[in-house]
Write a protein that holds these residues in place. Structure first.
Motif, PDB file in Angstrom:
ATOM      1  N   ALA A  75     110.143 141.308 -69.123  1.00  0.00           N
ATOM      2  CA  ALA A  75     111.427 141.228 -68.973  1.00  0.00           C
ATOM      3  C   ALA A  75     111.809 139.980 -68.531  1.00  0.00           C
ATOM      4  O   ALA A  75     111.218 139.654 -67.219  1.00  0.00           O
ATOM      5  N   LEU A  76     112.709 139.190 -69.235  1.00  0.00           N
ATOM      6  CA  LEU A  76     113.304 138.164 -68.402  1.00  0.00           C
ATOM      7  C   LEU A  76     114.771 138.067 -68.335  1.00  0.00           C
ATOM      8  O   LEU A  76     115.463 138.457 -69.205  1.00  0.00           O
ATOM      9  N   ALA A  77     115.334 138.094 -66.906  1.00  0.00           N
ATOM     10  CA  ALA A  77     116.396 138.233 -66.684  1.00  0.00           C
ATOM     11  C   ALA A  77     117.165 136.867 -66.491  1.00  0.00           C
ATOM     12  O   ALA A  77     116.867 136.164 -65.787  1.00  0.00           O
ATOM     13  N   THR A  78     118.291 136.630 -67.094  1.00  0.00           N
ATOM     14  CA  THR A  78     119.156 135.422 -66.990  1.00  0.00           C
ATOM     15  C   THR A  78     120.452 135.780 -66.459  1.00  0.00           C
ATOM     16  O   THR A  78     120.823 136.904 -66.740  1.00  0.00           O
ATOM     17  N   ALA A  79     121.279 134.658 -66.075  1.00  0.00           N
ATOM     18  CA  ALA A  79     123.031 134.870 -65.888  1.00  0.00           C
ATOM     19  C   ALA A  79     123.432 133.521 -66.581  1.00  0.00           C
ATOM     20  O   ALA A  79     122.889 132.333 -66.370  1.00  0.00           O
ATOM     21  N   SER A  80     124.658 133.706 -66.803  1.00  0.00           N
ATOM     22  CA  SER A  80     125.214 132.523 -67.452  1.00  0.00           C
ATOM     23  C   SER A  80     125.772 131.786 -66.260  1.00  0.00           C
ATOM     24  O   SER A  80     125.892 132.408 -64.995  1.00  0.00           O
ATOM     25  N   ASN A  81     126.193 130.669 -66.464  1.00  0.00           N
ATOM     26  CA  ASN A  81     127.021 129.958 -65.646  1.00  0.00           C
ATOM     27  C   ASN A  81     128.094 130.502 -64.797  1.00  0.00           C
ATOM     28  O   ASN A  81     128.380 130.316 -63.468  1.00  0.00           O
ATOM     29  N   SER A  82     128.725 131.468 -65.416  1.00  0.00           N
ATOM     30  CA  SER A  82     130.063 132.301 -64.742  1.00  0.00           C
ATOM     31  C   SER A  82     129.322 133.471 -64.159  1.00  0.00           C
ATOM     32  O   SER A  82     130.081 134.360 -63.739  1.00  0.00           O
ATOM     33  N   GLY A  83     127.895 133.837 -64.166  1.00  0.00           N
ATOM     34  CA  GLY A  83     127.375 134.891 -63.574  1.00  0.00           C
ATOM     35  C   GLY A  83     127.229 136.263 -64.536  1.00  0.00           C
ATOM     36  O   GLY A  83     126.748 137.113 -64.102  1.00  0.00           O
ATOM     37  N   VAL A  84     127.366 136.097 -65.814  1.00  0.00           N
ATOM     38  CA  VAL A  84     127.265 137.215 -66.750  1.00  0.00           C
ATOM     39  C   VAL A  84     125.762 137.486 -66.870  1.00  0.00           C
ATOM     40  O   VAL A  84     125.158 136.469 -67.335  1.00  0.00           O
ATOM     41  N   PRO A  85     125.098 138.544 -66.351  1.00  0.00           N
ATOM     42  CA  PRO A  85     123.638 138.607 -66.682  1.00  0.00           C
ATOM     43  C   PRO A  85     123.205 139.182 -68.000  1.00  0.00           C
ATOM     44  O   PRO A  85     124.008 139.777 -68.875  1.00  0.00           O
ATOM     45  N   SER A  86     121.839 139.115 -68.263  1.00  0.00           N
ATOM     46  CA  SER A  86     121.170 139.454 -69.618  1.00  0.00           C
ATOM     47  C   SER A  86     119.861 139.481 -69.346  1.00  0.00           C
ATOM     48  O   SER A  86     119.271 138.670 -68.586  1.00  0.00           O
ATOM     49  N   VAL A  87     119.346 140.488 -69.931  1.00  0.00           N
ATOM     50  CA  VAL A  87     118.034 140.623 -69.995  1.00  0.00           C
ATOM     51  C   VAL A  87     117.311 141.284 -71.446  1.00  0.00           C
ATOM     52  O   VAL A  87     117.894 141.712 -72.084  1.00  0.00           O
ATOM     53  N   ARG A  88     116.148 140.741 -71.553  1.00  0.00           N
ATOM     54  CA  ARG A  88     115.496 140.914 -72.704  1.00  0.00           C
ATOM     55  C   ARG A  88     113.920 141.000 -72.486  1.00  0.00           C
ATOM     56  O   ARG A  88     113.331 140.385 -71.434  1.00  0.00           O
ATOM     57  N   MET A  89     112.970 141.302 -73.516  1.00  0.00           N
ATOM     58  CA  MET A  89     111.806 141.619 -73.452  1.00  0.00           C
ATOM     59  C   MET A  89     110.919 140.394 -74.237  1.00  0.00           C
ATOM     60  O   MET A  89     111.752 140.195 -75.385  1.00  0.00           O
ATOM     61  N   LEU A  90     110.026 139.895 -73.816  1.00  0.00           N
ATOM     62  CA  LEU A  90     109.443 138.561 -74.469  1.00  0.00           C
ATOM     63  C   LEU A  90     107.820 138.540 -74.004  1.00  0.00           C
ATOM     64  O   LEU A  90     107.423 139.425 -73.130  1.00  0.00           O
ATOM     65  N   LEU A  91     107.168 137.588 -74.487  1.00  0.00           N
ATOM     66  CA  LEU A  91     105.731 137.533 -74.350  1.00  0.00           C
ATOM     67  C   LEU A  91     105.282 136.366 -73.362  1.00  0.00           C
ATOM     68  O   LEU A  91     105.911 135.207 -73.686  1.00  0.00           O
ATOM     69  N   LEU A  92     104.516 136.602 -72.269  1.00  0.00           N
ATOM     70  CA  LEU A  92     104.040 135.341 -71.695  1.00  0.00           C
ATOM     71  C   LEU A  92     103.032 134.724 -72.310  1.00  0.00           C
ATOM     72  O   LEU A  92     102.208 135.450 -73.051  1.00  0.00           O
ATOM     73  N   LYS A  93     103.167 133.478 -72.259  1.00  0.00           N
ATOM     74  CA  LYS A  93     102.134 132.371 -72.982  1.00  0.00           C
ATOM     75  C   LYS A  93     101.137 131.718 -72.021  1.00  0.00           C
ATOM     76  O   LYS A  93     100.426 130.854 -72.644  1.00  0.00           O
ATOM     77  N   GLY A  94     101.161 132.018 -70.844  1.00  0.00           N
ATOM     78  CA  GLY A  94     100.475 131.188 -70.058  1.00  0.00           C
ATOM     79  C   GLY A  94     100.968 131.300 -68.517  1.00  0.00           C
ATOM     80  O   GLY A  94     102.079 131.286 -68.464  1.00  0.00           O
ATOM     81  N   PHE A  95     100.150 130.839 -67.559  1.00  0.00           N
ATOM     82  CA  PHE A  95     100.373 130.688 -66.338  1.00  0.00           C
ATOM     83  C   PHE A  95      99.541 129.979 -65.381  1.00  0.00           C
ATOM     84  O   PHE A  95      98.192 130.299 -65.603  1.00  0.00           O
ATOM     85  N   SER A  96     100.053 129.155 -64.247  1.00  0.00           N
ATOM     86  CA  SER A  96      99.231 128.498 -63.421  1.00  0.00           C
ATOM     87  C   SER A  96      99.811 128.191 -62.269  1.00  0.00           C
ATOM     88  O   SER A  96     101.500 128.256 -62.668  1.00  0.00           O
ATOM     89  N   GLU A  97      99.219 127.886 -61.322  1.00  0.00           N
ATOM     90  CA  GLU A  97     100.140 127.486 -60.099  1.00  0.00           C
ATOM     91  C   GLU A  97     100.877 126.202 -60.390  1.00  0.00           C
ATOM     92  O   GLU A  97     101.834 125.880 -59.874  1.00  0.00           O
TER      93      GLU A  97
END
Length: 232
Positions: free
Chosen positions: A53-75
């Motif tokens: 799940a990725l949670a974001t917020a607009s510049n005015s603070g309105v939140p939103s969340v949705r499911m998506l897929l991770l495609k890689g990770f590293s330090e």
């Protein structure tokens, strides 16, 4: 059904091992995440261990969340995903790059929560990934104006068919200008291990803020990470 929700409880059939700071696989949160991700990937009961799940917020603070897929990770690069840059999540991240990720692996009774800051990936890196996608996924990226209103399913099917006809079987498909990747560089990791008695185990890695001092019970991990145990 609404009256029954408060009574929904599913005690775990077996007790989870206690997860404490001394039980960490690594004092580096990326390595600890990698260990848990490998465990989830090897579980026959988890179809998509990279679902998040990725949670974001607009510049005015309105939140939103949705499911998506991770495609890689590293330090070095953080946590990577790809999307339409005209989507709501992309517009949120470009206006307000602070965001949060959540992985939940229910069969293992584990979750990982990540807070961090997002930035666009280079076009070169995005093109490299786009070229590796299945051809039908490339076409879908062209067909979909992600999040925009469409009249019906038939509109999408016709647009997909015409795009397939346009490119044929062999014509190279270039990545659209409005499509690409983001990488999220974490400042907080929280590793959660569920317990039947609801005294869940929570271990947090975090970067100290400017002028902030670590608590007396905190442990110093690798590369400046502070490790703390949280109350359930």
């Amino acid at each position: 059904m609404a009256d029954e929700i408060a009574g929904i409880r599913h005690p775990y059939l077996s007790k989870s091992d206690i997860f404490d700071i001394k039980d960490l696989h690594s004092k580096n949160p990326f390595q600890q995440f990698n260990k848990w991700f490998e465990d989830a990937s090897q579980s026959s009961n988890i179809l998509e261990p990279n679902a998040m799940a990725l949670a974001t917020a607009s510049n005015s603070g309105v939140p939103s969340v949705r499911m998506l897929l991770l495609k890689g990770f590293s330090e070095e690069n953080g946590f990577v995903f790809y999307t339409n840059y005209e989507s709501r999540k992309s517009k949120d991240l470009q206006a307000n790059p602070q965001c949060s990720l959540m992985f939940y692996w229910e069969p293992l009774r584990r979750s990982v929560r990540i807070e961090g800051k997002a930035a666009k990936m280079s076009r070169e890196a995005s093109e490299k990934y786009f070229s590796s996608r299945p051809r039908d996924s490339q076409i879908s990226a062209i067909v979909s104006k992600q999040g925009q209103v469409v009249n019906n399913r038939e509109f999408l099917d016709k647009k997909h068919s015409s795009t397939v006809e346009q490119y044929g079987d062999k014509m190279p498909i270039e990545m659209p200008d409005y499509w690409g990747g983001f990488h999220i560089q974490p400042s907080v990791f929280e590793f959660w291990q569920g317990q039947s008695n609801r005294l869940h185990d929570r271990i947090m890695f975090r970067k100290l803020g400017s002028g902030e001092k670590k608590s007396g019970s905190a442990m110093v991990g690798e590369n400046g990470w502070i490790i703390e145990r949280l109350s359930p």
